[in-house]
Design a protein around this motif. Structure first.
Motif, mmCIF file in Angstrom:
data_model
loop_
_atom_site.group_PDB
_atom_site.id
_atom_site.type_symbol
_atom_site.label_atom_id
_atom_site.label_comp_id
_atom_site.label_asym_id
_atom_site.label_seq_id
_atom_site.Cartn_x
_atom_site.Cartn_y
_atom_site.Cartn_z
ATOM 1 N N HIS A 189 15.337 -8.620 8.859
ATOM 2 C CA HIS A 189 15.983 -7.632 9.736
ATOM 3 C C HIS A 189 17.514 -7.720 9.729
ATOM 4 O O HIS A 189 18.166 -7.117 10.574
ATOM 5 N N TRP A 190 18.099 -8.477 8.826
ATOM 6 C CA TRP A 190 19.552 -8.659 8.862
ATOM 7 C C TRP A 190 20.303 -7.389 8.496
ATOM 8 O O TRP A 190 21.332 -7.093 9.070
ATOM 9 N N THR A 191 19.811 -6.679 7.510
ATOM 10 C CA THR A 191 20.453 -5.419 7.128
ATOM 11 C C THR A 191 19.374 -4.374 6.884
ATOM 12 O O THR A 191 18.241 -4.711 6.522
ATOM 13 N N ARG A 192 19.738 -3.134 7.060
ATOM 14 C CA ARG A 192 18.790 -2.043 6.817
ATOM 15 C C ARG A 192 18.342 -2.045 5.355
ATOM 16 O O ARG A 192 17.166 -1.871 5.057
ATOM 17 N N GLN A 193 19.280 -2.261 4.441
ATOM 18 C CA GLN A 193 18.925 -2.216 3.023
ATOM 19 C C GLN A 193 17.960 -3.348 2.663
ATOM 20 O O GLN A 193 17.054 -3.163 1.844
ATOM 21 N N ASN A 194 18.112 -4.524 3.272
ATOM 22 C CA ASN A 194 17.179 -5.613 3.007
ATOM 23 C C ASN A 194 15.809 -5.302 3.608
ATOM 24 O O ASN A 194 14.779 -5.524 2.973
ATOM 25 N N PHE A 195 15.789 -4.768 4.801
ATOM 26 C CA PHE A 195 14.548 -4.366 5.460
ATOM 27 C C PHE A 195 13.786 -3.356 4.606
ATOM 28 O O PHE A 195 12.587 -3.501 4.363
ATOM 29 N N LEU A 196 14.498 -2.343 4.126
ATOM 30 C CA LEU A 196 13.852 -1.314 3.308
ATOM 31 C C LEU A 196 13.358 -1.869 1.975
ATOM 32 O O LEU A 196 12.272 -1.513 1.505
ATOM 33 N N ALA A 197 14.135 -2.752 1.376
ATOM 34 C CA ALA A 197 13.736 -3.333 0.087
ATOM 35 C C ALA A 197 12.490 -4.202 0.233
ATOM 36 O O ALA A 197 11.586 -4.142 -0.608
ATOM 37 N N VAL A 198 12.423 -5.004 1.282
ATOM 38 C CA VAL A 198 11.248 -5.845 1.495
ATOM 39 C C VAL A 198 10.024 -4.972 1.744
ATOM 40 O O VAL A 198 8.950 -5.216 1.187
ATOM 41 N N ASN A 199 10.184 -3.932 2.539
ATOM 42 C CA ASN A 199 9.057 -3.024 2.788
ATOM 43 C C ASN A 199 8.601 -2.337 1.505
ATOM 44 O O ASN A 199 7.393 -2.208 1.262
ATOM 45 N N GLU A 200 9.536 -1.902 0.701
ATOM 46 C CA GLU A 200 9.196 -1.262 -0.569
ATOM 47 C C GLU A 200 8.474 -2.248 -1.480
ATOM 48 O O GLU A 200 7.486 -1.900 -2.124
ATOM 49 N N TRP A 201 8.957 -3.493 -1.511
ATOM 50 C CA TRP A 201 8.309 -4.508 -2.326
ATOM 51 C C TRP A 201 6.882 -4.751 -1.832
ATOM 52 O O TRP A 201 5.947 -4.838 -2.633
ATOM 53 N N LEU A 202 6.701 -4.849 -0.524
ATOM 54 C CA LEU A 202 5.362 -5.052 0.035
ATOM 55 C C LEU A 202 4.435 -3.884 -0.319
ATOM 56 O O LEU A 202 3.281 -4.088 -0.672
ATOM 57 N N TRP A 203 4.956 -2.670 -0.230
ATOM 58 C CA TRP A 203 4.157 -1.496 -0.584
ATOM 59 C C TRP A 203 3.761 -1.531 -2.060
ATOM 60 O O TRP A 203 2.601 -1.346 -2.412
ATOM 61 N N ASN A 204 4.732 -1.802 -2.913
ATOM 62 C CA ASN A 204 4.477 -1.797 -4.357
ATOM 63 C C ASN A 204 3.573 -2.943 -4.804
ATOM 64 O O ASN A 204 2.963 -2.866 -5.869
ATOM 65 N N ASN A 205 3.505 -4.001 -4.021
ATOM 66 C CA ASN A 205 2.714 -5.170 -4.399
ATOM 67 C C ASN A 205 1.558 -5.424 -3.431
ATOM 68 O O ASN A 205 1.020 -6.521 -3.371
ATOM 69 N N ARG A 206 1.145 -4.402 -2.705
ATOM 70 C CA ARG A 206 0.121 -4.555 -1.669
ATOM 71 C C ARG A 206 -1.190 -5.117 -2.205
ATOM 72 O O ARG A 206 -1.892 -5.834 -1.515
ATOM 73 N N ALA A 207 -1.514 -4.848 -3.448
ATOM 74 C CA ALA A 207 -2.761 -5.370 -4.022
ATOM 75 C C ALA A 207 -2.696 -6.891 -4.227
ATOM 76 O O ALA A 207 -3.733 -7.556 -4.235
ATOM 77 N N ALA A 208 -1.496 -7.415 -4.386
ATOM 78 C CA ALA A 208 -1.336 -8.844 -4.636
ATOM 79 C C ALA A 208 -1.041 -9.634 -3.364
ATOM 80 O O ALA A 208 -1.070 -10.869 -3.377
ATOM 81 N N VAL A 209 -0.760 -8.943 -2.273
ATOM 82 C CA VAL A 209 -0.408 -9.599 -1.018
ATOM 83 C C VAL A 209 -1.640 -9.676 -0.136
ATOM 84 O O VAL A 209 -2.267 -8.666 0.165
ATOM 85 N N GLU A 210 -1.978 -10.891 0.273
ATOM 86 C CA GLU A 210 -3.162 -11.089 1.101
ATOM 87 C C GLU A 210 -2.816 -10.920 2.558
ATOM 88 O O GLU A 210 -1.820 -11.402 3.037
#
Length: 167
Positions: free
Chosen positions: A146-167
């Motif tokens: 939550h430190w910066t909006r751009q970091n928040f958005l990037a982590v969310n995008e990464w989680l979305w793109n890798n949702r099959a690999a994230v338990e």
């Protein structure tokens, strides 16, 4: 009852925030203890407070810290040198590499029980580090979400793109 202040650098410019950080580092200690980490890689070391918490929770763990040793993203030049020596004096197995992980396509030494991503928090840097972490870790702990909006958005995008690999 873990308290990182017993380890902290006395002249840390952020010392005024230590009291509010007690639970933050206590949680890192508890995570390491709960997963019984034997190998830890941390991106973004600074004065080694997270490293100390992780290693106090899993004292048998081998630790590799990676830090660019520059003043951006909360860094303090020379802090990693203090961290390396202080952690070794505590008897922990510690290696600290001074570099920017953005130059890497893989972490050194294979797989880790825990990868702590707390380095270049500009969105793209975090995304890159998460891409490496997913291939080489059992657990990933993302810091600075939550430190910066751009970091928040990037982590969310990464989680979305890798949702099959994230338990």
């Amino acid at each position: 009852d873990y308290d990182f202040r017993n380890f902290a650098f006395e002249a840390d410019p952020l010392k005024s925030r230590f009291n509010e950080w007690i639970d933050y580092y206590r949680m890192k200690w508890a995570i390491s203890k709960a997963i019984e980490a034997r190998s830890i890689l941390e991106i973004g070391v600074r004065y080694g407070y997270s490293a100390h918490a992780f290693l106090s929770g899993s004292p048998q763990a081998e630790y590799i810290g990676v830090d660019a040793d520059e003043p951006s993203f909360g860094g303090d030049i020379g802090a990693v040198d203090w961290a390396r020596e202080a952690l070794r004096q505590e008897g922990f197995s510690v290696e600290i590499i001074k570099t920017n992980t953005q130059k890497w396509s893989r972490f050194p030494d294979g797989c880790y029980d825990l990868v702590h991503v707390d380095g270049q928090q500009d969105g793209d840097g975090t995304y890159h580090d998460l891409d490496m972490a997913i291939m080489q870790s059992k657990y990933i702990l993302v810091d600075g979400y939550h430190w910066t909006r751009q970091n928040f958005l990037a982590v969310n995008e990464w989680l979305w793109n890798n949702r099959a690999a994230v338990e």
